[in-house]
Write a protein that holds these residues in place. Structure first.
Motif, PDB file in Angstrom:
ATOM      1  N   SER A  90       0.810  -1.221   0.000  1.00 33.96           N
ATOM      2  CA  SER A  90       0.000   0.000   0.000  1.00 33.96           C
ATOM      3  C   SER A  90       0.842   1.268   0.000  1.00 33.96           C
ATOM      4  O   SER A  90       0.369   2.326  -0.397  1.00 33.96           O
ATOM      5  N   ASP A  91       2.094   1.166   0.432  1.00 34.18           N
ATOM      6  CA  ASP A  91       2.995   2.322   0.491  1.00 34.18           C
ATOM      7  C   ASP A  91       4.414   1.807   0.350  1.00 34.18           C
ATOM      8  O   ASP A  91       4.770   0.783   0.952  1.00 34.18           O
ATOM      9  N   LEU A  92       5.216   2.491  -0.433  1.00 43.02           N
ATOM     10  CA  LEU A  92       6.604   2.088  -0.676  1.00 43.02           C
ATOM     11  C   LEU A  92       7.485   3.318  -0.584  1.00 43.02           C
ATOM     12  O   LEU A  92       7.238   4.321  -1.254  1.00 43.02           O
ATOM     13  N   ASP A  93       8.512   3.246   0.278  1.00 42.44           N
ATOM     14  CA  ASP A  93       9.473   4.345   0.375  1.00 42.44           C
ATOM     15  C   ASP A  93      10.851   3.819  -0.018  1.00 42.44           C
ATOM     16  O   ASP A  93      10.985   2.698  -0.512  1.00 42.44           O
ATOM     17  N   THR A  94      11.875   4.626   0.172  1.00 37.92           N
ATOM     18  CA  THR A  94      13.215   4.218  -0.261  1.00 37.92           C
ATOM     19  C   THR A  94      13.733   3.004   0.512  1.00 37.92           C
ATOM     20  O   THR A  94      14.450   2.185  -0.057  1.00 37.92           O
ATOM     21  N   ALA A  95      13.368   2.864   1.766  1.00 36.71           N
ATOM     22  CA  ALA A  95      13.786   1.675   2.526  1.00 36.71           C
ATOM     23  C   ALA A  95      13.149   0.423   1.923  1.00 36.71           C
ATOM     24  O   ALA A  95      13.793  -0.621   1.794  1.00 36.71           O
ATOM     25  N   GLY A  96      11.886   0.524   1.545  1.00 38.05           N
ATOM     26  CA  GLY A  96      11.215  -0.605   0.920  1.00 38.05           C
ATOM     27  C   GLY A  96      11.788  -0.918  -0.448  1.00 38.05           C
ATOM     28  O   GLY A  96      11.955  -2.082  -0.818  1.00 38.05           O
ATOM     29  N   LEU A  97      12.101   0.119  -1.203  1.00 33.83           N
ATOM     30  CA  LEU A  97      12.726  -0.088  -2.504  1.00 33.83           C
ATOM     31  C   LEU A  97      14.070  -0.790  -2.354  1.00 33.83           C
ATOM     32  O   LEU A  97      14.416  -1.672  -3.143  1.00 33.83           O
ATOM     33  N   GLN A  98      14.815  -0.449  -1.337  1.00 25.76           N
ATOM     34  CA  GLN A  98      16.090  -1.121  -1.075  1.00 25.76           C
ATOM     35  C   GLN A  98      15.881  -2.602  -0.802  1.00 25.76           C
ATOM     36  O   GLN A  98      16.690  -3.431  -1.224  1.00 25.76           O
ATOM     37  N   VAL A  99      14.801  -2.965  -0.134  1.00 23.27           N
ATOM     38  CA  VAL A  99      14.509  -4.379   0.128  1.00 23.27           C
ATOM     39  C   VAL A  99      14.260  -5.113  -1.187  1.00 23.27           C
ATOM     40  O   VAL A  99      14.766  -6.225  -1.395  1.00 23.27           O
ATOM     41  N   LEU A 100      13.503  -4.503  -2.085  1.00 18.67           N
ATOM     42  CA  LEU A 100      13.245  -5.144  -3.373  1.00 18.67           C
ATOM     43  C   LEU A 100      14.520  -5.299  -4.191  1.00 18.67           C
ATOM     44  O   LEU A 100      14.755  -6.345  -4.806  1.00 18.67           O
ATOM     45  N   LEU A 101      15.360  -4.277  -4.186  1.00 15.10           N
ATOM     46  CA  LEU A 101      16.632  -4.362  -4.909  1.00 15.10           C
ATOM     47  C   LEU A 101      17.563  -5.376  -4.268  1.00 15.10           C
ATOM     48  O   LEU A 101      18.282  -6.104  -4.970  1.00 15.10           O
ATOM     49  N   LEU A 102      17.561  -5.456  -2.948  1.00 15.94           N
ATOM     50  CA  LEU A 102      18.359  -6.458  -2.246  1.00 15.94           C
ATOM     51  C   LEU A 102      17.932  -7.864  -2.650  1.00 15.94           C
ATOM     52  O   LEU A 102      18.775  -8.729  -2.905  1.00 15.94           O
ATOM     53  N   ALA A 103      16.636  -8.088  -2.721  1.00 24.17           N
ATOM     54  CA  ALA A 103      16.135  -9.411  -3.116  1.00 24.17           C
ATOM     55  C   ALA A 103      16.628  -9.769  -4.515  1.00 24.17           C
ATOM     56  O   ALA A 103      17.092 -10.894  -4.742  1.00 24.17           O
ATOM     57  N   ARG A 104      16.536  -8.819  -5.430  1.00 19.63           N
ATOM     58  CA  ARG A 104      17.003  -9.073  -6.797  1.00 19.63           C
ATOM     59  C   ARG A 104      18.499  -9.371  -6.830  1.00 19.63           C
ATOM     60  O   ARG A 104      18.962 -10.331  -7.443  1.00 19.63           O
ATOM     61  N   ASN A 105      19.280  -8.563  -6.136  1.00 22.16           N
ATOM     62  CA  ASN A 105      20.733  -8.725  -6.162  1.00 22.16           C
ATOM     63  C   ASN A 105      21.192  -9.976  -5.422  1.00 22.16           C
ATOM     64  O   ASN A 105      22.117 -10.663  -5.871  1.00 22.16           O
TER      65      ASN A 105
END
Length: 89
Positions: free
Chosen positions: A45-60
């Motif tokens: 429902s809400d995504l900030d830079t900390a959440g975006l970092q989690v998604l990028l971490l998962a990918r990497n």
């Protein structure tokens, strides 16, 4: 990559600084089990830079481990952040 099963990983709330650490640990544990993940982003429902970092971490981290990761069904909040940052997951 080999045929590794994908475990569904759904977010059912915000992915912000408030919840990022919890989701980060769950994701790393899933990947640590040698299982690829299919991240269902429809419930964010809400995504900030900390959440975006989690998604990028998962990918990497998945790439580092040679595991598949898929991002599916971006919620409007996720789509907006991806558009603003010009990132593709």
């Amino acid at each position: 990559m080999t045929d590794v099963p994908l475990r569904r990983f759904a977010f059912d709330d915000e992915l912000t600084i408030v919840t990022a650490a919890e989701h980060r640990e769950r994701l790393l544990a899933t990947l640590g089990d040698g299982t690829g993940v299919r991240l269902d982003l429809s419930g964010i429902s809400d995504l900030d830079t900390a959440g975006l970092q989690v998604l990028l971490l998962a990918r990497n981290e998945a790439a580092r481990l040679g595991l598949p990761v898929e991002f599916t069904e971006a919620s409007p909040a996720v789509a907006e952040v991806l558009e603003l940052t010009r990132l593709e997951l």
